[in-house]
Design a protein around this motif. Structure first.
Motif, mmCIF file in Angstrom:
data_model
loop_
_atom_site.group_PDB
_atom_site.id
_atom_site.type_symbol
_atom_site.label_atom_id
_atom_site.label_comp_id
_atom_site.label_asym_id
_atom_site.label_seq_id
_atom_site.Cartn_x
_atom_site.Cartn_y
_atom_site.Cartn_z
ATOM 1 N N LEU A 680 51.574 -10.660 5.402
ATOM 2 C CA LEU A 680 51.670 -10.868 6.850
ATOM 3 C C LEU A 680 52.017 -12.311 7.196
ATOM 4 O O LEU A 680 52.765 -12.573 8.137
ATOM 5 N N GLU A 681 51.486 -13.249 6.455
ATOM 6 C CA GLU A 681 51.778 -14.664 6.731
ATOM 7 C C GLU A 681 53.262 -14.965 6.565
ATOM 8 O O GLU A 681 53.820 -15.810 7.245
ATOM 9 N N TYR A 682 53.895 -14.258 5.623
ATOM 10 C CA TYR A 682 55.321 -14.468 5.375
ATOM 11 C C TYR A 682 56.194 -13.737 6.404
ATOM 12 O O TYR A 682 57.396 -13.962 6.478
ATOM 13 N N LEU A 683 55.570 -12.846 7.187
ATOM 14 C CA LEU A 683 56.312 -12.088 8.199
ATOM 15 C C LEU A 683 56.264 -12.749 9.572
ATOM 16 O O LEU A 683 56.907 -12.273 10.507
ATOM 17 N N LEU A 684 55.520 -13.821 9.700
ATOM 18 C CA LEU A 684 55.427 -14.501 10.996
ATOM 19 C C LEU A 684 56.770 -15.132 11.352
ATOM 20 O O LEU A 684 57.456 -15.692 10.489
ATOM 21 N N PRO A 685 57.183 -15.064 12.619
ATOM 22 C CA PRO A 685 58.497 -15.599 13.017
ATOM 23 C C PRO A 685 58.590 -17.109 12.918
ATOM 24 O O PRO A 685 59.673 -17.666 13.030
ATOM 25 N N THR A 686 57.454 -17.781 12.717
ATOM 26 C CA THR A 686 57.474 -19.244 12.600
ATOM 27 C C THR A 686 57.959 -19.709 11.228
ATOM 28 O O THR A 686 58.222 -20.892 11.033
ATOM 29 N N ASN A 687 58.076 -18.781 10.277
ATOM 30 C CA ASN A 687 58.557 -19.155 8.948
ATOM 31 C C ASN A 687 60.034 -19.541 9.000
ATOM 32 O O ASN A 687 60.813 -18.962 9.764
ATOM 33 N N GLU A 688 60.394 -20.496 8.166
ATOM 34 C CA GLU A 688 61.778 -20.965 8.146
ATOM 35 C C GLU A 688 62.731 -19.854 7.731
ATOM 36 O O GLU A 688 63.798 -19.675 8.312
ATOM 37 N N LYS A 689 62.325 -19.094 6.696
ATOM 38 C CA LYS A 689 63.144 -17.976 6.230
ATOM 39 C C LYS A 689 62.417 -16.679 6.525
ATOM 40 O O LYS A 689 61.256 -16.500 6.159
ATOM 41 N N LEU A 690 63.119 -15.749 7.197
ATOM 42 C CA LEU A 690 62.505 -14.477 7.554
ATOM 43 C C LEU A 690 62.639 -13.497 6.399
ATOM 44 O O LEU A 690 63.631 -13.485 5.666
ATOM 45 N N CYS A 691 61.636 -12.662 6.270
ATOM 46 C CA CYS A 691 61.577 -11.694 5.179
ATOM 47 C C CYS A 691 62.414 -10.462 5.511
ATOM 48 O O CYS A 691 62.328 -9.922 6.620
ATOM 49 N N SER A 692 63.207 -9.997 4.561
ATOM 50 C CA SER A 692 64.030 -8.808 4.791
ATOM 51 C C SER A 692 63.289 -7.560 4.328
ATOM 52 O O SER A 692 62.344 -7.623 3.522
ATOM 53 N N PHE A 693 63.752 -6.408 4.787
ATOM 54 C CA PHE A 693 63.179 -5.131 4.365
ATOM 55 C C PHE A 693 63.324 -4.966 2.851
ATOM 56 O O PHE A 693 62.393 -4.516 2.163
ATOM 57 N N LYS A 694 64.474 -5.364 2.323
ATOM 58 C CA LYS A 694 64.723 -5.259 0.886
ATOM 59 C C LYS A 694 63.739 -6.111 0.089
ATOM 60 O O LYS A 694 63.167 -5.658 -0.908
ATOM 61 N N ASP A 695 63.520 -7.354 0.543
ATOM 62 C CA ASP A 695 62.590 -8.247 -0.152
ATOM 63 C C ASP A 695 61.171 -7.672 -0.155
ATOM 64 O O ASP A 695 60.454 -7.730 -1.166
#
Length: 727
Positions: A680-695
C-alpha cells in the motif's frame, strides 16, 4: 508609467476577471515589458451601482421625463430605500459583510420591483439553499431591478455582462457601429471614459491593447479607442481577443483603422511583442496583424519568428486588477450557472486548442482550436501555486475547449502529490476514457464539476456532427462523474441541419431520462448557429443548408441560412427550456412530452428504459498491464486473529480503513494481508514512480499463486470503492 495598457472593455463578468489581459501580462513579464491592466467593466459597474451615482441617475430620469413604465415608477418611488441600501448590498456581494445576509433575507427589508415577482416561482428551488446563497439571490434581483431602471430611463444598451451587444452581432458592415460612434457618448460611455482618462494619465502608455472577447465588448472598445485617438493621438492602439479572432478575419473597411492602428489574430503573445518592437525600434515585422498602409487595409504576417510554446508564455498575472471588488451573484437556480457567476476563479488552460478538433459545428479551422498543444502537469501546478500566492484564491476554472483525460489525470496526480487543497472545474468531451476510477481521482484532487456537449442526444446526428461519442457512452461517463460527486453540466443543441421533429422529441426524451436517473445535474439548450469557420459553414451543401451570403467588409461569423428540411426549429425553444428547468429541479418527469409544447409533436420512439439499459454495463476484468494502481486512502489499523474450522486453524489479518465519513473492514489471509499492507505504501500517489498492474501482479506471484483470484476478491473489491484505483 507603463509601456503597455491592457484593457478589457465593458462588460464581461461581474464575479471574476476575464483572463486574457492576465495571460498577456504574464507573458510580457517574461520579456521585461512593463504593462498595466484594467477591467473597465467592473470599474464601471462599481461606479454605477453606488449611492452617489444613483442619486444622479434618479434625478436624471425624473428631469428628462424618461420614467414610463409602472415598474420604473415604483423603483423611483422607492428611491430613498435604494439609496439607503445600495452600497451595503454591493459590499455584501463582494463578500465584505456576510452577517448582512440575515437582514437581506428579512421580509420587507429590500425594496422589490418586477424581478422579485419570479420569487414565488423560484422559492421552492432556493428553499434548501443556505442563507448566504439565498441572500445573494435576493441581492441579485435587487440589482437587476436597478438595471431595468437604467435600461428604460438612462441607457438602453446596458447589460451586466454586455453593452450594446446588438451592434457587434453579425455586423457584416461597419456602417451601423460607425454611425453610432458619431453620436454623443452615452451615460455609460461617460463613466467609462472618465475611468479611462484617469488610467491614461497615470500610466502614460505607448501602446493600448484592447482584448475583446465578445460582441458585447465591441462598441465600448471602439468608443474608448475613439477617445484615445482624439485626445492622445501619439498613443498606438491595438485590438485582439475572441471577437476579432473569429469575426474580423475578413475586415476590409478602412474606417475601422481610424479607431485602431492594429488588429491581431489568434495567439496574442508574439503579435503584441512585435507591435511593441515596431513602436520602439520602428521595425516592420508583424505576426497576423491587420493595419492601414497607403490608405489600404493590409494583412501582415512577415515575421519568421515562431509562436511561443505554452510552456514559454509565463504564469497569468492578475496584479493591478481589483480582485477584492468583484461581485458574486446568483441569478437563476442552475447549478452550473452559479459556478460561472458566483465566486472568483483563477483562469488557466490545460492545453491550447482541442485534442479532438472534429466537431462540424465548431470553428475547428481556426488556430485557437486547430493547433493542439498541452502543457506539462508540473508546469500547470507550478502556475496554480503562483496564482494562489498572488491572489489568495485556490479556485481554478480551466477554460479549455475540451480538457484531455490524460492531462487531467496527470494534473490530478500532481495536485495530490503536492498535497494542495484546491477547487477546480473544466470543460470536457464525454469520452470513454473517463472511467469511474479516473473520476474518483479527479474528485480527490479537488474537481467539483465538468461541462461537456451532449449536443443533439441522437446517435445519427452525433455521428454527423463527428462528435466521437454515442448517447450510451455519454450516459456511462456522466454516471461515472456523478458517482464521484462531481457535478455534470451538458450543452444541448437543437436545430442541427437535417434534424427532424422526431429526432428533437427523441433527444428531449433522452435528456429527460438522464435527469430522472440523476446522472445529469445541469444543462442548457441552444439552437444551432451556422458559423463561417466551421465545417458546416465551409461546406454548407454537404449538410443540406443554403447560407445567405452577404458582402463582408467588417465582421463575419454567424451566417443566416435555410435548412432544406423547411423546419422552423425555433418553435421548440420554449418547450425545451421549460422542461429542462423542471428536470433540473427533480420534477416533471411524469409529464408527457407533449404538454411542454403548444403545438402537436410526435410521440417519442425511445424506449422508456433506454438510458437505464445503457448503464447496465458488464464490468471489464481485462486490466491493461501498464495501468497504474493507486491508493488514495489511509493506511489501515491491523489486528491479527485466528480462525478454526473442522480442526484446521489459520492466521488472518483484519484491516480497518478510516476515511472522512466512514470505516471499512476487510479480512485477508495473514501472509497475503501483510504483503498487501506493505505494498500500500508503494501505491500512494505521492511516490515518484507509480506502480503498474503488471508490477503488482509479478510481485504477488513471486510469493503466492493466482493474483487475479486475490485482486477480484470481495475484500479487495471493497477497497476499490474507497480509493483503490486502476488508472
Amino acid at each position: 508609467m507603463k509601456d503597455l495598457l491592457l484593457i478589457t472593455p465593458p462588460f464581461t463578468q461581474l464575479n471574476t476577471p476575464y483572463p486574457a489581459t492576465a495571460y498577456l501580462k504574464g507573458f510580457l513579464n517574461t520579456k521585461e515589458i512593463s504593462s498595466f491592466q484594467i477591467d473597465l467593466g467592473i470599474e464601471v459597474i462599481l461606479n454605477l451601482f453606488s449611492k452617489k451615482e444613483f442619486e444622479i441617475i434618479f434625478n436624471y430620469a425624473y428631469e428628462n421625463d424618461t420614467i414610463v413604465s409602472e415598474n420604473c415608477e415604483r423603483i423611483y418611488a422607492l428611491k430613498d430605500s435604494y439609496l439607503k441600501t445600495i452600497d451595503a448590498i454591493v459590499a455584501f456581494l463582494q463578500g465584505k459583510n456576510e452577517t448582512f445576509a440575515r437582514q437581506i433575507c428579512t421580509e420587507g427589508f429590500l425594496p422589490e420591483a418586477s424581478r422579485f415577482q419570479q420569487l414565488d416561482d423560484l422559492e421552492w428551488a432556493f428553499g434548501t439553499m443556505g442563507m448566504q446563497d439565498k441572500a445573494k439571490h435576493l441581492a441579485t434581483l435587487y440589482l437587476e431591478d436597478l438595471s431595468d431602471f437604467i435600461v428604460e430611463c438612462v441607457d438602453d444598451n446596458f447589460g451586466f455582462s454586455k453593452y450594446a451587444e446588438r451592434l457587434g452581432r453579425s455586423a457584416n458592415s461597419f456602417d451601423e457601429l460607425y454611425n453610432k460612434l458619431q453620436e454623443e457618448p452615452t451615460y455609460i460611455d461617460i463613466i467609462t471614459l472618465k475611468i479611462l482618462e484617469d488610467q491614461l494619465q497615470n500610466q502614460q502608455p505607448k501602446l493600448v491593447c484592447f482584448s475583446i472577447p465578445f460582441p458585447g465588448n465591441l462598441y465600448s472598445a471602439f468608443r474608448c479607442a475613439q477617445y484615445i485617438k482624439e485626445n492622445y493621438p501619439k498613443i498606438k492602439i491595438a485590438m485582439g481577443g475572441g471577437f476579432p479572432n473569429t469575426e474580423l478575419r475578413s475586415v476590409k473597411d478602412k474606417r475601422v483603422f481610424s479607431f485602431f492602428d492594429y488588429i491581431t489574430l489568434d495567439d496574442g503573445e508574439l503579435p503584441i511583442e512585435l507591435l511593441f518592437e515596431s513602436i520602439q525600434e520602428k521595425t516592420d515585422k508583424y505576426k497576423r496583424t491587420f493595419l492601414l498602409e497607403n490608405d489600404l487595409v493590409v494583412y501582415k504576417n512577415n515575421s519568421v519568428k515562431a509562436d511561443y510554446k505554452q510552456s514559454q508564455v509565463g504564469t497569468p498575472d492578475y496584479s493591478d486588477l481589483l480582485l477584492d471588488s468583484y461581485i458574486s451573484v446568483i441569478e437563476i437556480a442552475n447549478p452550473m450557472h452559479s459556478l460561472w457567476s458566483d465566486g472568483r476563479w483563477n483562469k488557466l488552460t490545460m492545453a491550447h486548442g482541442c485534442y479532438w478538433g472534429k466537431c462540424t459545428f465548431c470553428d475547428i479551422s481556426l488556430d485557437y482550436i486547430k493547433i493542439y498543444e498541452p502543457i506539462a502537469a508540473t508546469i500547470l501546478v507550478d502556475r496554480m501555486e503562483q496564482l494562489i500566492e498572488q491572489t489568495g484564491e485556490n479556485g481554478f476554472h480551466f477554460v479549455d475547449e475540451a480538457a484531455p483525460p490524460s492531462l487531467m489525470k496527470a494534473l490530478a496526480l500532481e495536485i495530490i502529490k503536492r498535497n494542495l487543497t484546491v477547487t477546480w472545474w473544466t470543460n470536457i468531451r464525454f469520452e470513454k476514457n473517463f472511467t469511474s476510477d479516473l473520476c474518483q481521482l479527479f474528485k480527490a484532487s479537488g474537481c467539483i464539476a465538468v461541462s461537456g456537449g451532449l449536443e443533439v442526444a441522437s446517435d445519427r446526428l452525433l455521428k454527423l456532427i463527428d462528435k466521437g461519442v454515442t448517447v450510451a457512452q455519454v450516459a456511462q461517463v456522466t454516471r461515472n462523474f456523478t458517482e464521484a460527486n462531481i457535478m455534470v453540466h451538458s450543452y444541448l443543441m437543437y436545430g442541427y441541419p437535417t434534424q427532424t421533429v422526431q429526432e428533437t422529441v427523441d433527444s428531449l426524451e433522452m435528456v429527460r431520462q438522464l435527469f430522472e436517473l440523476g446522472v445529469l445535474q445541469s444543462g442548457f439548450w441552444h439552437q444551432f448557429a451556422l458559423t463561417a469557420h466551421s465545417p458546416v459553414g465551409l461546406n454548407p451543401s454537404e449538410y443540406g443548408i443554403i447560407p445567405n451570403i452577404k458582402e463582408i467588409t467588417f465582421a463575419n461569423n454567424d451566417i443566416d441560412f435555410k435548412d432544406n428540411t423547411g423546419l422552423d426549429h425555433s418553435v421548440f425553444s420554449f418547450g425545451l427550456k421549460k422542461s429542462l428547468f423542471n428536470y433540473m429541479h427533480g420534477i416533471g418527469f411524469d409529464i408527457p412530452l407533449q404538454e411542454w409544447f403548444d403545438f402537436k409533436i410526435p410521440k417519442s420512439k425511445i424506449n422508456l428504459d433506454y438510458i437505464e439499459d445503457c448503464l447496465k454495463v458488464i464490468p471489464d476484468f481485462n486490466v491493461k498491464s501498464n495501468a497504474k494502481i493507486i491508493w488514495l486512502g489511509t493506511l489501515p489499523i491491523l489486528e491479527q486473529y485466528q480462525k478454526s474450522k473442522k480442526g484446521k486453524t489459520w492466521e488472518l489479518l483484519k484491516l480497518t480503513f478510516h476515511n472522512q465519513n466512514s470505516s471499512s473492514v476487510i479480512n485477508l489471509d495473514k501472509a497475503e494481508g501483510e504483503w498487501f499492507v506493505d505494498k500500500l505504501e508503494y501505491l500512494l500517489p505521492t511516490n515518484e514512480k507509480l506502480c503498474s498492474f503488471k508490477d503488482l501482479k509479478i510481485d504477488f506471484e513471486n510469493h503466492f499463486d493466482n493474483f487475479e483470484l486475490f485482486w477480484y476478491s470481495k475484500s479487495i473489491n471493497t477497497l476499490k470503492n474507497i480509493g483503490l484505483l486502476t488508472l
